[in-house]
Design a protein around this motif. Sequence first.
Motif, PDB file in Angstrom:
ATOM      1  N   ASP A  83      44.246  42.667  29.870  1.00 12.59           N
ATOM      2  CA  ASP A  83      43.248  41.751  30.599  1.00 12.59           C
ATOM      3  C   ASP A  83      42.792  42.649  31.811  1.00 12.59           C
ATOM      4  O   ASP A  83      41.564  42.889  32.135  1.00 12.59           O
ATOM      5  CB  ASP A  83      43.865  40.407  31.262  1.00 12.59           C
ATOM      6  N   ARG A  84      43.503  43.192  32.431  1.00 10.98           N
ATOM      7  CA  ARG A  84      43.207  43.833  34.069  1.00 10.98           C
ATOM      8  C   ARG A  84      42.397  45.261  33.530  1.00 10.98           C
ATOM      9  O   ARG A  84      41.587  45.438  34.360  1.00 10.98           O
ATOM     10  CB  ARG A  84      44.514  44.288  34.801  1.00 10.98           C
ATOM     11  N   ILE A  85      43.051  45.785  32.491  1.00 13.65           N
ATOM     12  CA  ILE A  85      42.134  46.933  32.259  1.00 13.65           C
ATOM     13  C   ILE A  85      40.826  46.646  31.680  1.00 13.65           C
ATOM     14  O   ILE A  85      39.857  47.324  32.060  1.00 13.65           O
ATOM     15  CB  ILE A  85      43.020  47.838  31.117  1.00 13.65           C
ATOM     16  N   LEU A  86      40.676  45.622  30.761  1.00 16.35           N
ATOM     17  CA  LEU A  86      39.283  45.373  30.182  1.00 16.35           C
ATOM     18  C   LEU A  86      38.331  44.864  31.216  1.00 16.35           C
ATOM     19  O   LEU A  86      37.221  45.152  31.334  1.00 16.35           O
ATOM     20  CB  LEU A  86      39.539  44.269  29.181  1.00 16.35           C
ATOM     21  N   ASP A  87      39.009  44.266  32.298  1.00 16.71           N
ATOM     22  CA  ASP A  87      38.173  43.873  33.439  1.00 16.71           C
ATOM     23  C   ASP A  87      37.340  45.140  34.019  1.00 16.71           C
ATOM     24  O   ASP A  87      36.308  45.062  34.317  1.00 16.71           O
ATOM     25  CB  ASP A  87      38.983  43.139  34.385  1.00 16.71           C
ATOM     26  N   ARG A  88      38.237  46.277  34.006  1.00 16.07           N
ATOM     27  CA  ARG A  88      37.585  47.374  34.751  1.00 16.07           C
ATOM     28  C   ARG A  88      36.696  48.224  33.766  1.00 16.07           C
ATOM     29  O   ARG A  88      35.680  48.535  34.240  1.00 16.07           O
ATOM     30  CB  ARG A  88      38.908  48.292  35.239  1.00 16.07           C
ATOM     31  N   CYS A 100      43.749  55.989  37.722  1.00 12.24           N
ATOM     32  CA  CYS A 100      43.848  56.342  39.187  1.00 12.24           C
ATOM     33  C   CYS A 100      44.120  54.793  39.813  1.00 12.24           C
ATOM     34  O   CYS A 100      45.060  54.496  40.743  1.00 12.24           O
ATOM     35  CB  CYS A 100      42.703  56.736  39.860  1.00 12.24           C
ATOM     36  N   TRP A 101      43.669  53.912  39.205  1.00  7.47           N
ATOM     37  CA  TRP A 101      43.742  52.310  39.461  1.00  7.47           C
ATOM     38  C   TRP A 101      45.161  51.921  39.162  1.00  7.47           C
ATOM     39  O   TRP A 101      46.089  51.477  40.367  1.00  7.47           O
ATOM     40  CB  TRP A 101      42.869  51.354  38.843  1.00  7.47           C
ATOM     41  N   SER A 102      45.672  52.308  38.054  1.00 11.09           N
ATOM     42  CA  SER A 102      46.964  52.120  37.778  1.00 11.09           C
ATOM     43  C   SER A 102      48.104  52.772  38.666  1.00 11.09           C
ATOM     44  O   SER A 102      49.080  51.984  39.035  1.00 11.09           O
ATOM     45  CB  SER A 102      47.368  52.070  36.186  1.00 11.09           C
ATOM     46  N   LEU A 103      47.747  53.957  38.946  1.00 11.43           N
ATOM     47  CA  LEU A 103      48.969  54.689  39.683  1.00 11.43           C
ATOM     48  C   LEU A 103      48.703  54.093  41.222  1.00 11.43           C
ATOM     49  O   LEU A 103      49.874  53.962  41.936  1.00 11.43           O
ATOM     50  CB  LEU A 103      48.697  56.115  39.833  1.00 11.43           C
ATOM     51  N   ILE A 109      52.813  53.978  33.788  1.00 15.95           N
ATOM     52  CA  ILE A 109      51.503  54.526  33.330  1.00 15.95           C
ATOM     53  C   ILE A 109      51.666  54.662  31.618  1.00 15.95           C
ATOM     54  O   ILE A 109      50.298  54.708  31.130  1.00 15.95           O
ATOM     55  CB  ILE A 109      51.424  56.127  33.829  1.00 15.95           C
ATOM     56  N   ASP A 110      52.718  54.691  31.148  1.00 21.57           N
ATOM     57  CA  ASP A 110      52.865  54.526  29.511  1.00 21.57           C
ATOM     58  C   ASP A 110      52.083  53.607  28.636  1.00 21.57           C
ATOM     59  O   ASP A 110      51.339  53.979  28.027  1.00 21.57           O
ATOM     60  CB  ASP A 110      54.447  55.025  29.114  1.00 21.57           C
ATOM     61  N   PRO A 111      52.369  52.301  29.452  1.00 25.45           N
ATOM     62  CA  PRO A 111      51.476  51.233  28.482  1.00 25.45           C
ATOM     63  C   PRO A 111      50.246  51.430  28.793  1.00 25.45           C
ATOM     64  O   PRO A 111      49.425  51.032  28.064  1.00 25.45           O
ATOM     65  CB  PRO A 111      52.133  49.884  29.248  1.00 25.45           C
ATOM     66  N   VAL A 112      49.775  51.801  29.981  1.00 27.05           N
ATOM     67  CA  VAL A 112      48.386  51.968  30.414  1.00 27.05           C
ATOM     68  C   VAL A 112      47.600  53.001  29.426  1.00 27.05           C
ATOM     69  O   VAL A 112      46.578  52.790  28.891  1.00 27.05           O
ATOM     70  CB  VAL A 112      47.984  52.393  31.985  1.00 27.05           C
ATOM     71  N   MET A 113      48.279  54.379  29.340  1.00 24.98           N
ATOM     72  CA  MET A 113      47.839  55.238  28.674  1.00 24.98           C
ATOM     73  C   MET A 113      47.684  54.694  27.172  1.00 24.98           C
ATOM     74  O   MET A 113      46.763  55.168  26.403  1.00 24.98           O
ATOM     75  CB  MET A 113      48.702  56.517  28.631  1.00 24.98           C
ATOM     76  N   SER A 114      48.699  54.112  26.822  1.00 28.37           N
ATOM     77  CA  SER A 114      48.724  53.447  25.021  1.00 28.37           C
ATOM     78  C   SER A 114      47.474  52.691  25.147  1.00 28.37           C
ATOM     79  O   SER A 114      46.695  52.904  24.011  1.00 28.37           O
ATOM     80  CB  SER A 114      49.968  52.865  24.891  1.00 28.37           C
TER      81      SER A 114
END
Length: 133
Positions: A83-88, A100-103, A109-114
């Motif tokens: 949900d947060r990634i989709l917002d962006r 960069c936002w996630s870091l 980082i692994d779930p973000v990259m996935s």
Amino acid sequence: MACLSVYQEGLREAERHKWIESEKRGWDVGSVALGQWYDRYWPHYCRGKCLEHLTGRQHWTEFGDDDFGLIPRLLVENDLLLDRILDRVLRGYENLDVICWSLEWGLPIDPVMSILHQLNINRARLEPVPARI
């Protein structure tokens, strides 16, 4: 659900833009307005259509059958993070911006990259059909 083409619908939008611009000026502005539409709106238009495809609202030929309705399937696994990634992504963030936002927020980082890999939002970077401009 009918499967539509981003290219065909995009051309309709460009022609609608041409008509509106011609009406404003009182004369046919011609292919200049078509080029303006593609220059100004095509990338954002394609991203929006890609997100429609990924959410399952509309099937678009250019984005493939396997990923149609992908987001509801991903929501089961990563509700809040997705949900947060989709917002962006909806605000126009590119993959690097999301990373960069996630870091910055100390997110794993692994779930973000996935999620970014599965969304593959870069697939929305379609080249406009030059013969139609």
